[in-house]
Design a protein around this motif. Structure first.
Motif, mmCIF file in Angstrom:
data_model
loop_
_atom_site.group_PDB
_atom_site.id
_atom_site.type_symbol
_atom_site.label_atom_id
_atom_site.label_comp_id
_atom_site.label_asym_id
_atom_site.label_seq_id
_atom_site.Cartn_x
_atom_site.Cartn_y
_atom_site.Cartn_z
ATOM 1 N N ILE A 209 0.879 -1.183 0.000
ATOM 2 C CA ILE A 209 0.000 0.000 0.000
ATOM 3 C C ILE A 209 0.909 1.223 0.000
ATOM 4 C CG2 ILE A 209 -1.947 1.131 1.146
ATOM 5 C CD1 ILE A 209 -2.595 -1.701 2.274
ATOM 6 N N ILE A 210 1.369 1.543 -1.194
ATOM 7 C CA ILE A 210 2.389 2.569 -1.373
ATOM 8 C C ILE A 210 1.998 3.330 -2.640
ATOM 9 C CG2 ILE A 210 3.891 0.816 -2.466
ATOM 10 C CD1 ILE A 210 6.285 2.319 -1.287
ATOM 11 N N TYR A 211 2.096 4.674 -2.564
ATOM 12 C CA TYR A 211 1.543 5.505 -3.638
ATOM 13 C C TYR A 211 2.619 5.991 -4.605
ATOM 14 C CZ TYR A 211 -2.166 5.275 -0.236
ATOM 15 O OH TYR A 211 -3.104 4.804 0.648
ATOM 16 N N GLY A 212 2.612 5.403 -5.802
ATOM 17 C CA GLY A 212 3.425 5.901 -6.905
ATOM 18 C C GLY A 212 4.928 5.803 -6.710
ATOM 19 N N ARG A 213 5.417 4.794 -6.045
ATOM 20 C CA ARG A 213 6.863 4.597 -5.952
ATOM 21 C C ARG A 213 7.162 3.113 -5.750
ATOM 22 N NH1 ARG A 213 8.393 8.575 -1.686
ATOM 23 N NH2 ARG A 213 6.483 9.583 -2.358
ATOM 24 N N GLU A 214 8.426 2.769 -5.992
ATOM 25 C CA GLU A 214 8.831 1.366 -5.838
ATOM 26 C C GLU A 214 9.125 1.113 -4.365
ATOM 27 O OE1 GLU A 214 12.438 -1.656 -7.113
ATOM 28 O OE2 GLU A 214 12.697 0.508 -7.251
ATOM 29 N N TYR A 215 8.786 -0.078 -3.885
ATOM 30 C CA TYR A 215 9.076 -0.402 -2.492
ATOM 31 C C TYR A 215 10.476 -0.975 -2.355
ATOM 32 C CZ TYR A 215 8.860 -1.935 2.239
ATOM 33 O OH TYR A 215 9.143 -2.073 3.571
ATOM 34 N N LEU A 216 11.216 -0.458 -1.402
ATOM 35 C CA LEU A 216 12.572 -0.966 -1.157
ATOM 36 C C LEU A 216 12.595 -1.690 0.184
ATOM 37 C CD1 LEU A 216 14.594 2.192 -2.274
ATOM 38 C CD2 LEU A 216 14.474 -0.006 -3.461
ATOM 39 N N SER A 217 12.687 -3.007 0.112
ATOM 40 C CA SER A 217 12.748 -3.785 1.348
ATOM 41 C C SER A 217 14.118 -3.607 2.006
ATOM 42 C CB SER A 217 12.537 -5.267 1.029
ATOM 43 O OG SER A 217 12.859 -6.044 2.165
ATOM 44 N N MET A 218 14.158 -3.678 3.329
ATOM 45 C CA MET A 218 15.440 -3.584 4.041
ATOM 46 C C MET A 218 16.400 -4.693 3.622
ATOM 47 S SD MET A 218 15.988 -0.958 5.807
ATOM 48 C CE MET A 218 17.447 -1.352 6.779
ATOM 49 N N LEU A 219 15.851 -5.804 3.145
ATOM 50 C CA LEU A 219 16.724 -6.927 2.771
ATOM 51 C C LEU A 219 17.613 -6.599 1.574
ATOM 52 C CD1 LEU A 219 15.252 -10.518 2.811
ATOM 53 C CD2 LEU A 219 17.024 -9.517 4.217
ATOM 54 N N ARG A 220 17.286 -5.483 0.884
ATOM 55 C CA ARG A 220 18.061 -5.178 -0.315
ATOM 56 C C ARG A 220 19.368 -4.444 -0.008
ATOM 57 N NH1 ARG A 220 13.831 -3.535 -4.978
ATOM 58 N NH2 ARG A 220 15.712 -2.628 -5.838
ATOM 59 N N TYR A 221 19.614 -4.124 1.256
ATOM 60 C CA TYR A 221 20.817 -3.335 1.570
ATOM 61 C C TYR A 221 21.959 -4.241 2.035
ATOM 62 C CZ TYR A 221 17.654 0.497 0.968
ATOM 63 O OH TYR A 221 16.767 1.366 0.405
ATOM 64 N N PRO A 222 23.189 -3.808 1.760
ATOM 65 C CA PRO A 222 24.345 -4.650 2.108
ATOM 66 C C PRO A 222 24.380 -5.001 3.598
ATOM 67 C CG PRO A 222 25.035 -2.729 0.821
ATOM 68 C CD PRO A 222 23.584 -2.542 1.128
ATOM 69 N N GLY A 223 24.717 -6.251 3.871
ATOM 70 C CA GLY A 223 24.889 -6.689 5.262
ATOM 71 C C GLY A 223 23.591 -7.030 5.970
ATOM 72 N N MET A 224 22.441 -6.936 5.260
ATOM 73 C CA MET A 224 21.156 -7.128 5.943
ATOM 74 C C MET A 224 20.712 -8.580 6.039
ATOM 75 S SD MET A 224 20.089 -4.334 7.213
ATOM 76 C CE MET A 224 21.801 -4.209 7.610
ATOM 77 N N ARG A 225 21.178 -9.408 5.132
ATOM 78 C CA ARG A 225 20.647 -10.787 5.063
ATOM 79 C C ARG A 225 20.791 -11.538 6.379
ATOM 80 N NH1 ARG A 225 18.551 -13.640 1.207
ATOM 81 N NH2 ARG A 225 17.924 -12.220 -0.428
ATOM 82 N N GLU A 226 21.938 -11.397 7.009
ATOM 83 C CA GLU A 226 22.171 -12.205 8.213
ATOM 84 C C GLU A 226 21.575 -11.601 9.469
ATOM 85 O OE1 GLU A 226 24.395 -10.678 6.329
ATOM 86 O OE2 GLU A 226 26.191 -10.071 7.440
ATOM 87 N N ARG A 227 21.007 -10.367 9.371
ATOM 88 C CA ARG A 227 20.529 -9.724 10.604
ATOM 89 C C ARG A 227 19.098 -9.206 10.509
ATOM 90 N NH1 ARG A 227 24.252 -6.972 12.463
ATOM 91 N NH2 ARG A 227 25.870 -7.616 11.017
ATOM 92 N N THR A 228 18.444 -9.382 9.339
ATOM 93 C CA THR A 228 17.113 -8.783 9.174
ATOM 94 C C THR A 228 16.004 -9.820 9.247
ATOM 95 O OG1 THR A 228 18.042 -7.067 7.780
ATOM 96 C CG2 THR A 228 15.668 -7.380 7.630
ATOM 97 N N LEU A 229 14.956 -9.471 9.989
ATOM 98 C CA LEU A 229 13.733 -10.276 9.986
ATOM 99 C C LEU A 229 12.640 -9.407 9.379
ATOM 100 C CD1 LEU A 229 15.516 -11.387 12.458
ATOM 101 C CD2 LEU A 229 13.374 -12.444 13.193
ATOM 102 N N ILE A 230 12.055 -9.871 8.283
ATOM 103 C CA ILE A 230 10.926 -9.141 7.700
ATOM 104 C C ILE A 230 9.657 -9.697 8.331
ATOM 105 C CG2 ILE A 230 9.573 -8.732 5.601
ATOM 106 C CD1 ILE A 230 12.059 -8.925 3.978
ATOM 107 N N ILE A 231 8.803 -8.778 8.789
ATOM 108 C CA ILE A 231 7.496 -9.167 9.308
ATOM 109 C C ILE A 231 6.482 -8.709 8.269
ATOM 110 C CG2 ILE A 231 5.849 -8.878 11.210
ATOM 111 C CD1 ILE A 231 8.536 -10.031 12.190
ATOM 112 N N ASP A 232 5.659 -9.617 7.789
ATOM 113 C CA ASP A 232 4.660 -9.238 6.779
ATOM 114 C C ASP A 232 3.479 -10.186 6.907
ATOM 115 O OD1 ASP A 232 3.369 -8.027 4.671
ATOM 116 O OD2 ASP A 232 5.012 -8.260 3.237
#
Ligand code: PLP
Length: 395
Positions: A209-232
Motif C-alpha cells: 500500500i504505497i503511492y506511486g513509488r517502488e518499495y525498497l525492502s530492508m533486505l536489499r541493503y548490504p549486510g542485511m541478510r544475516e541480521r534482518t527479519l521481515i514481518i509481513d
C-alpha cells in the motif's frame, strides 16, 4: 499468594481498540458513527480466495500441519517476494504465523534478553514498546517529527545506540504517519545496524500500500541478510485482517528459534487458510491493485478536505491508509478533539499519543472507509470545529 505476572502491568493495549469499544457502545444506543479508528481495509478477499478456502476445507485440510507453514505456501511467499519486492528468499527462511502481530511477538521473544535495548519509531505501532517491555527489555524511541517529514533522524538514532542495544525496529510505510523511509535513510540505518551488530526487525506489512513509488525492502541493503527479519502478512495488502495470517522471513540461524516459539504456542496456522493464502498472493483478480487505486483516490480527497478544517494540517501519506493530522493549530488537545469528534459528531478517530509521546499533537484517521463516508465525516467535523474555534478566540 496468587498474583498476576508483573509483565502484564508493563504492557499496554491499543488506543484504536478502546476508541472502537466506545464507538460501538454509542452505536448500540442508536447513534450513527463513522468508524475511522481501525486500521482495517473495508474490502474482502476475492472470490477465488474464498473458493480456495472452501475447497481446502472440503478436501479435509483442517488438520495439524507443518509448524513453519505448509511447503506450498512458503514457496508461494518466496516467489511473491521475488515478484513484488525483487528479493531472493529461500522458502526455508519463511515461518508462517497467525497474524503479523504474532510474527512480531515471537520474533522479539526469540531475539531479546531482559535488559536489551530496542530502538523503535515514535510515533509508531503500539505493540513495539509494549512487547519489548513485556519481555523485560527496554524500549528506546527515536522520533519521527513533522519537521523531518516523519523520516527517522539518523543522528538521533546513532546517539541512542549503546552497548545494550540489541535490535532496531523499522516500519515503512509506517503506521501512523504513512511515511515511506527514503533509500538514503534505509541505507544509513543498514550501515548503523552493521556497525553495531544489531538485529533489524523490518515491519513491512504496508509494503503493497504505497503511492506511486517502488518499495525498497530492508533486505536489499548490504549486510542485511544475516541480521534482518521481515514481518509481513495478509491483513492489509490482501484485506484479510480476520484470517490471522502473517509470516516472518528470517536468517537461517533464527528459523529454528521461531519454530520453537510456534511449537510452544500455536503449533501451526490453520491449514485451509494457508491454501487460500496461496490464491491471495497470486491475485489473479487484481484485488490488491484495485484496492490501491481506491485508496489513492480517497487519500487525495480526504487529505485535501481535512486541510480545509480550521486548525488541521495534514501531509499526504506516501503509504498505508492513515491521515496523520497535526492539530496544533486548533489550540485544543488531541484527546479533547477526539472526544468532540466521537461524542458530538459521531466520527471515531484516535488521539496521536496512543502511538507514543511524539504523537501527542496529532489525530489519526484511517481512510479505509468509503468515499461517501469520508465526505460525510469531513462535513461532520466541519460542523463541530466551532468548538475549538471558540477556544482559539478566547485565548
Ligand atoms: N504492524 C503494523 C505496523 C500494524 O499497523 C499492524 C496492524 O495494525 C500490525 C503489525 C498487526 O497486523 P496483524 O493484524 O496481521 O496482526
Amino acid at each position: 499468594m496468587r498474583s498476576i505476572a508483573s509483565r502484564i502491568s508493563v504492557m499496554s493495549g491499543e488506543g484504536a481498540l478502546s476508541v472502537f469499544a466506545r464507538a460501538k457502545e454509542l452505536e448500540s444506543e442508536g447513534r450513527s458513527i463513522i468508524h475511522l479508528e481501525l486500521g482495517e481495509p473495508d474490502f474482502h478477499p476475492g472470490a477465488s480466495v474464498i473458493e480456495s478456502a472452501v475447497k481446502a476445507l472440503s478436501e479435509g485440510k483442517d488438520r495439524y500441519c507443518a509448524v513453519a507453514g505448509v511447503p506450498e505456501l512458503r514457496e508461494e511467499i518466496a516467489s511473491y517476494l521475488k515478484r513484488a519486492r525483487n528479493i531472493d528468499i529461500s522458502p526455508a527462511n519463511i515461518v508462517v504465523a497467525p497474524g503479523c502481530k504474532a510474527a512480531l511477538f515471537f520474533a522479539m521473544m526469540a531475539l531479546l534478553e531482559p535488559g536489551d535495548e530496542v530502538l523503535y519509531p515514535d510515533p509508531g505501532f503500539p505493540g513495539y514498546p509494549s512487547i519489548t517491555l513485556g519481555l523485560g527489555a527496554v524500549p528506546v524511541p527515536f522520533e519521527l517529527s513533522p519537521g523531518n517529514r516523519f523520516q527517522p533522524d539518523l543522528s538521533e538514532v546513532a546517539d541512542k545506540i549503546t552497548r545494550r542495544t540489541r535490535a532496531v525496529i523499522l516500519n515503512s510505510p509506517g503506521n501512523p504517519t504513512g511515511t515511506v523511509y527514503t533509500d538514503a535513510v534505509q541505507r544509513a540505518m543498514a550501515e548503523l545496524a552493521v556497525k553495531h551488530d544489531l538485529w533489524v526487525l523490518s515491519d513491512e506489512i504496508y509494503a503493497r500500500i504505497i503511492y506511486g513509488r517502488e518499495y525498497l525492502s530492508m533486505l536489499r541493503y548490504p549486510g542485511m541478510r544475516e541480521r534482518t527479519l521481515i514481518i509481513d502478512g495478509f491483513s492489509k495488502s490482501f484485506a484479510m485482517t480476520g484470517w490471522r495470517l502473517g509470516y516472518t522471513v528470517a536468517p537461517p540461524d533464527v528459523v529454528p528459534g521461531l519454530a520453537m516459539m510456534a511449537i510452544n504456542s500455536y503449533t501451526c496456522v490453520a491449514e485451509f487458510t494457508q491454501f487460500a493464502a496461496i490464491d491471495a498472493l497470486r491475485d489473479r483478480e487484481g484485488n490488491t491493485p484495485k484496492m490501491l487505486a481506491e485508496f489513492t483516490q480517497r487519500r487525495d480527497q480526504f487529505v485535501r478536505d481535512l486541510n480545509g478544517i480550521p486548525g488541521f494540517s495534514c501531509q499526504a501519506p506516501e503509504g498505508a491508509f492513515y491521515a496523520w493530522v497535526d492539530i496544533r493549530g486548533t489550540g485544543t488537545s488531541a484527546e479533547e478533539i477526539c472526544q468532540i469528534l466521537l461524542e458530538d459528531a459521531g466520527v471515531a478517530a484516535i488521539p496521536g499519543a496512543a502511538f507514543g509521546s511524539s504523537g501527542k499533537d496529532f489525530v489519526r484517521f484511517s481512510y479505509a472507509s468509503s468515499v461517501a463516508n469520508l465526505r460525510e465525516a469531513v462535513e461532520r467535523i466541519a460542523k463541530v470545529s466551532s468548538a475549538w474555534q471558540r477556544t482559539l478566540v478566547n485565548k
